[in-house]
Design a protein around this motif. Structure first.
Motif, mmCIF file in Angstrom:
data_model
loop_
_atom_site.group_PDB
_atom_site.id
_atom_site.type_symbol
_atom_site.label_atom_id
_atom_site.label_comp_id
_atom_site.label_asym_id
_atom_site.label_seq_id
_atom_site.Cartn_x
_atom_site.Cartn_y
_atom_site.Cartn_z
ATOM 1 N N THR A 157 -22.550 -14.821 -8.548
ATOM 2 C CA THR A 157 -22.628 -14.197 -7.235
ATOM 3 C C THR A 157 -23.282 -12.832 -7.383
ATOM 4 O O THR A 157 -23.082 -12.146 -8.383
ATOM 5 C CB THR A 157 -21.238 -14.032 -6.597
ATOM 6 O OG1 THR A 157 -21.377 -13.404 -5.319
ATOM 7 C CG2 THR A 157 -20.319 -13.203 -7.463
ATOM 8 N N ARG A 158 -24.064 -12.448 -6.396
ATOM 9 C CA ARG A 158 -24.713 -11.130 -6.421
ATOM 10 C C ARG A 158 -24.038 -10.161 -5.460
ATOM 11 O O ARG A 158 -24.607 -9.138 -5.093
ATOM 12 C CB ARG A 158 -26.189 -11.278 -6.046
ATOM 13 C CG ARG A 158 -27.007 -12.066 -7.078
ATOM 14 C CD ARG A 158 -28.421 -12.273 -6.593
ATOM 15 N NE ARG A 158 -28.453 -13.115 -5.398
ATOM 16 C CZ ARG A 158 -29.217 -12.859 -4.342
ATOM 17 N NH1 ARG A 158 -29.987 -11.803 -4.315
ATOM 18 N NH2 ARG A 158 -29.192 -13.669 -3.290
ATOM 19 N N SER A 159 -22.823 -10.474 -5.054
ATOM 20 C CA SER A 159 -22.135 -9.648 -4.075
ATOM 21 C C SER A 159 -21.810 -8.270 -4.641
ATOM 22 O O SER A 159 -21.421 -8.133 -5.804
ATOM 23 C CB SER A 159 -20.839 -10.333 -3.632
ATOM 24 O OG SER A 159 -20.148 -9.541 -2.696
ATOM 25 N N ALA A 160 -21.945 -7.254 -3.785
ATOM 26 C CA ALA A 160 -21.504 -5.916 -4.156
ATOM 27 C C ALA A 160 -19.981 -5.882 -4.219
ATOM 28 O O ALA A 160 -19.298 -6.772 -3.709
ATOM 29 C CB ALA A 160 -22.012 -4.902 -3.134
ATOM 30 N N SER A 270 -21.399 -5.477 3.659
ATOM 31 C CA SER A 270 -21.381 -5.743 5.093
ATOM 32 C C SER A 270 -21.250 -7.240 5.353
ATOM 33 O O SER A 270 -21.514 -8.061 4.463
ATOM 34 C CB SER A 270 -22.682 -5.242 5.725
ATOM 35 O OG SER A 270 -23.775 -6.035 5.273
ATOM 36 N N PRO A 271 -20.880 -7.634 6.574
ATOM 37 C CA PRO A 271 -20.819 -9.067 6.896
ATOM 38 C C PRO A 271 -22.150 -9.773 6.669
ATOM 39 O O PRO A 271 -22.183 -10.921 6.210
ATOM 40 C CB PRO A 271 -20.427 -9.072 8.379
ATOM 41 C CG PRO A 271 -19.696 -7.788 8.582
ATOM 42 C CD PRO A 271 -20.373 -6.800 7.679
ATOM 43 N N GLU A 272 -23.245 -9.088 6.989
ATOM 44 C CA GLU A 272 -24.570 -9.693 6.809
ATOM 45 C C GLU A 272 -24.865 -9.927 5.334
ATOM 46 O O GLU A 272 -25.402 -10.980 4.955
ATOM 47 C CB GLU A 272 -25.649 -8.788 7.423
ATOM 48 C CG GLU A 272 -25.562 -8.632 8.931
ATOM 49 C CD GLU A 272 -24.454 -7.675 9.385
ATOM 50 O OE1 GLU A 272 -24.072 -7.754 10.566
ATOM 51 O OE2 GLU A 272 -23.965 -6.879 8.544
ATOM 52 N N THR A 273 -24.488 -8.963 4.501
ATOM 53 C CA THR A 273 -24.703 -9.109 3.058
ATOM 54 C C THR A 273 -23.848 -10.233 2.499
ATOM 55 O O THR A 273 -24.313 -11.053 1.707
ATOM 56 C CB THR A 273 -24.377 -7.796 2.337
ATOM 57 O OG1 THR A 273 -25.264 -6.762 2.803
ATOM 58 C CG2 THR A 273 -24.540 -7.951 0.827
ATOM 59 N N ARG A 277 -24.874 -14.104 0.452
ATOM 60 C CA ARG A 277 -24.576 -14.180 -0.976
ATOM 61 C C ARG A 277 -23.381 -15.078 -1.261
ATOM 62 O O ARG A 277 -22.268 -14.598 -1.527
ATOM 63 C CB ARG A 277 -24.357 -12.769 -1.535
ATOM 64 C CG ARG A 277 -25.637 -11.937 -1.447
ATOM 65 C CD ARG A 277 -25.478 -10.552 -1.969
ATOM 66 N NE ARG A 277 -26.744 -9.834 -1.884
ATOM 67 C CZ ARG A 277 -26.920 -8.552 -2.201
ATOM 68 N NH1 ARG A 277 -25.873 -7.835 -2.614
ATOM 69 N NH2 ARG A 277 -28.099 -7.984 -2.089
ATOM 70 N N PRO A 278 -23.586 -16.376 -1.216
ATOM 71 C CA PRO A 278 -22.503 -17.306 -1.561
ATOM 72 C C PRO A 278 -22.205 -17.253 -3.056
ATOM 73 O O PRO A 278 -22.886 -16.548 -3.814
ATOM 74 C CB PRO A 278 -23.080 -18.661 -1.149
ATOM 75 C CG PRO A 278 -24.547 -18.486 -1.313
ATOM 76 C CD PRO A 278 -24.835 -17.064 -0.903
ATOM 77 N N MET A 279 -21.252 -18.008 -3.471
ATOM 78 C CA MET A 279 -20.837 -18.018 -4.872
ATOM 79 C C MET A 279 -20.989 -19.428 -5.440
ATOM 80 O O MET A 279 -20.624 -20.410 -4.797
ATOM 81 C CB MET A 279 -19.384 -17.557 -4.965
ATOM 82 C CG MET A 279 -18.828 -17.485 -6.373
ATOM 83 S SD MET A 279 -17.293 -16.530 -6.416
ATOM 84 C CE MET A 279 -16.339 -17.334 -5.128
ATOM 85 N N HIS A 280 -21.536 -19.495 -6.632
ATOM 86 C CA HIS A 280 -21.698 -20.763 -7.340
ATOM 87 C C HIS A 280 -20.717 -20.771 -8.509
ATOM 88 O O HIS A 280 -20.754 -19.900 -9.380
ATOM 89 C CB HIS A 280 -23.135 -20.919 -7.844
ATOM 90 C CG HIS A 280 -24.150 -20.803 -6.747
ATOM 91 N ND1 HIS A 280 -24.440 -21.837 -5.885
ATOM 92 C CD2 HIS A 280 -24.914 -19.753 -6.355
ATOM 93 C CE1 HIS A 280 -25.357 -21.443 -5.019
ATOM 94 N NE2 HIS A 280 -25.658 -20.187 -5.274
ATOM 95 N N VAL A 281 -19.834 -21.754 -8.509
ATOM 96 C CA VAL A 281 -18.746 -21.814 -9.493
ATOM 97 C C VAL A 281 -18.972 -23.004 -10.415
ATOM 98 O O VAL A 281 -19.320 -24.103 -9.961
ATOM 99 C CB VAL A 281 -17.379 -21.921 -8.790
ATOM 100 C CG1 VAL A 281 -16.242 -21.920 -9.807
ATOM 101 C CG2 VAL A 281 -17.204 -20.775 -7.789
ATOM 102 N N TRP A 282 -18.745 -22.784 -11.694
ATOM 103 C CA TRP A 282 -19.001 -23.794 -12.731
ATOM 104 C C TRP A 282 -17.797 -23.860 -13.672
ATOM 105 O O TRP A 282 -17.100 -22.867 -13.896
ATOM 106 C CB TRP A 282 -20.252 -23.393 -13.511
ATOM 107 C CG TRP A 282 -20.423 -24.008 -14.865
ATOM 108 C CD1 TRP A 282 -21.074 -25.169 -15.177
ATOM 109 C CD2 TRP A 282 -19.981 -23.464 -16.124
ATOM 110 N NE1 TRP A 282 -21.062 -25.377 -16.534
ATOM 111 C CE2 TRP A 282 -20.394 -24.360 -17.134
ATOM 112 C CE3 TRP A 282 -19.264 -22.319 -16.480
ATOM 113 C CZ2 TRP A 282 -20.121 -24.135 -18.483
ATOM 114 C CZ3 TRP A 282 -18.978 -22.086 -17.823
ATOM 115 C CH2 TRP A 282 -19.410 -22.998 -18.806
ATOM 116 N N ASN A 300 -19.047 -16.319 0.088
ATOM 117 C CA ASN A 300 -18.936 -15.065 -0.648
ATOM 118 C C ASN A 300 -17.476 -14.795 -1.013
ATOM 119 O O ASN A 300 -16.554 -15.147 -0.267
ATOM 120 C CB ASN A 300 -19.474 -13.939 0.235
ATOM 121 C CG ASN A 300 -19.373 -12.584 -0.410
ATOM 122 O OD1 ASN A 300 -18.338 -11.925 -0.335
ATOM 123 N ND2 ASN A 300 -20.435 -12.155 -1.046
ATOM 124 N N GLY A 301 -17.259 -14.155 -2.140
ATOM 125 C CA GLY A 301 -15.902 -13.970 -2.640
ATOM 126 C C GLY A 301 -14.966 -13.273 -1.677
ATOM 127 O O GLY A 301 -13.775 -13.635 -1.589
#
Length: 352
Positions: A157-160, A270-273, A277-282, A300-301
């Motif tokens: 994930t690239r979330s801040a 932010s909500p837009e961010t 940026r969804p999350m890919h889980v493996w 997103n997380g």
């Protein structure tokens, strides 16, 4: 029987997201925290009751939990806040949930299993991004390959980071990377364990990180060797190795205060961010001559934390709920729980 529930730390970034979504769903939590000046305006805006009290005063804490059946603890860093809240929940017969991903907090929570059973309460830490998706992946893989000896998990994930998560990350750097070996927690140098992983969007270099699953996934599966990975770059690995060298300095209280103050000053995404940026889980389990891999994409997380935590609260509030003891999210809600959450794909299970 108490029917009220509480969000403690409701004015923090994630606590506020949960409080607002709770109201949208027709739920009426009591909002709580130690800072009355931040708490009261939020409660007034949402039309909810508020209780301001610190965690450092046991008598006030117990009074704050009066008539509360479930507390969703959102005030981090949990290394500093979970212990007094857990103790109070045991004293007052209040179900305990939190959104931590801190290994030592999880280990402490699971160690209270017998006390929770005697108190007739559920203790279930990490009912959000830390660690619902990876815990469900771990449970699915363990069922797919009984007798697995190694479990590796990870997410892309690239979330801040929110202010609270950033503070926890700064604090966690002091402890280095942790994995599980032969059923025991083990420390390894930061940046020392790498591999290539396809999280679902192509192969990437990944590095082992000190994530909560080395506690929760072991509790869920009993698999003795566990690692958790995050995508990285060669330059980031070099930075982690420098951090390892600097660990004695990072332990200093003055340095920690400066770093945490800086981390806590940043805004959450932010909500837009978050939407972008969804999350890919493996996850991967292995046994001699066998391998199973699972992948799932989630919201997103932070959005997942909101959508994952509230149904757990509702379940514990449900009439006739009788289980007690320390649980992981998948033990409480089922291995397929993550697939029921908004933004989640189906979980794909393969042999490679």
């Amino acid at each position: 029987m108490a029917s009220e529930w509480m969000i403690y730390g409701a004015y923090g970034y994630t606590g506020e997201l949960i409080a607002r979504e709770a109201v949208v769903r027709g739920l009426t939590p009591i909002l709580a925290g130690r800072d009355e000046a931040r708490l009261i305006p939020l409660a007034a805006e949402l039309g909810l009751d508020a209780r301001a009290f610190p965690l450092s005063d046991a008598a006030r804490l117990d009074e704050g939990l009066r008539d509360v059946a479930v507390v969703l603890h959102c005030a981090g860093p949990f290394s500093q806040t979970a212990a007094p809240m857990l103790a109070a929940c045991l004293r007052t017969g209040t179900h305990y949930l939190d959104i931590t991903g801190e290994i030592d907090v999880l280990e402490r929570a699971y160690s209270l299993d017998e006390k929770a059973q005697r108190a007739g309460i559920v203790i279930c830490p990490a009912v959000g991004f830390d660690v619902v998706p990876t815990d469900c992946v771990a449970a699915t893989l363990a069922a797919a390959l009984p007798g697995a000896t190694h479990l590796r998990l990870g997410f892309d994930t690239r979330s801040a980071l929110s202010p609270g998560t950033a503070k926890t990350t700064v604090e966690g750097a002091v402890g280095g990377t942790r994995v599980r070996r032969n059923g025991r927690l083990a420390r390894i140098p930061m940046g020392s364990l790498t591999r290539t992983v396809d999280f679902g969007v192509g192969e990437k270099l990944a590095v082992a990180i000190p994530w909560g699953d080395v506690a929760s996934a072991y509790r869920t599966t009993g698999i003795p060797d566990i690692e958790v990975y995050l995508p990285t770059s060669r330059s980031q690995i070099r930075g982690l190795r420098l951090t390892e060298i600097a660990r004695p300095v990072l332990r200093l209280g003055a340095v920690q205060r400066v770093l945490q103050n800086r981390a806590g000053s940043r805004p959450g995404p932010s909500p837009e961010t978050r939407a972008k940026r969804p999350m890919h889980v493996w996850g991967e389990v292995t046994a001699p001559g066998e391998r199973r891999v699972a992948r799932i994409t989630t919201a997103n997380g932070y959005d997942l934390t909101v959508s994952a935590s509230l149904p757990v609260v509702v379940r514990l509030l449900s009439e006739g709920y009788a289980e007690s003891g320390a649980r992981t999210p998948s033990q409480l809600m089922g291995a397929d729980y993550v697939t029921t959450l908004p933004g989640s794909s189906e979980m794909v299970l393969t042999e490679s």
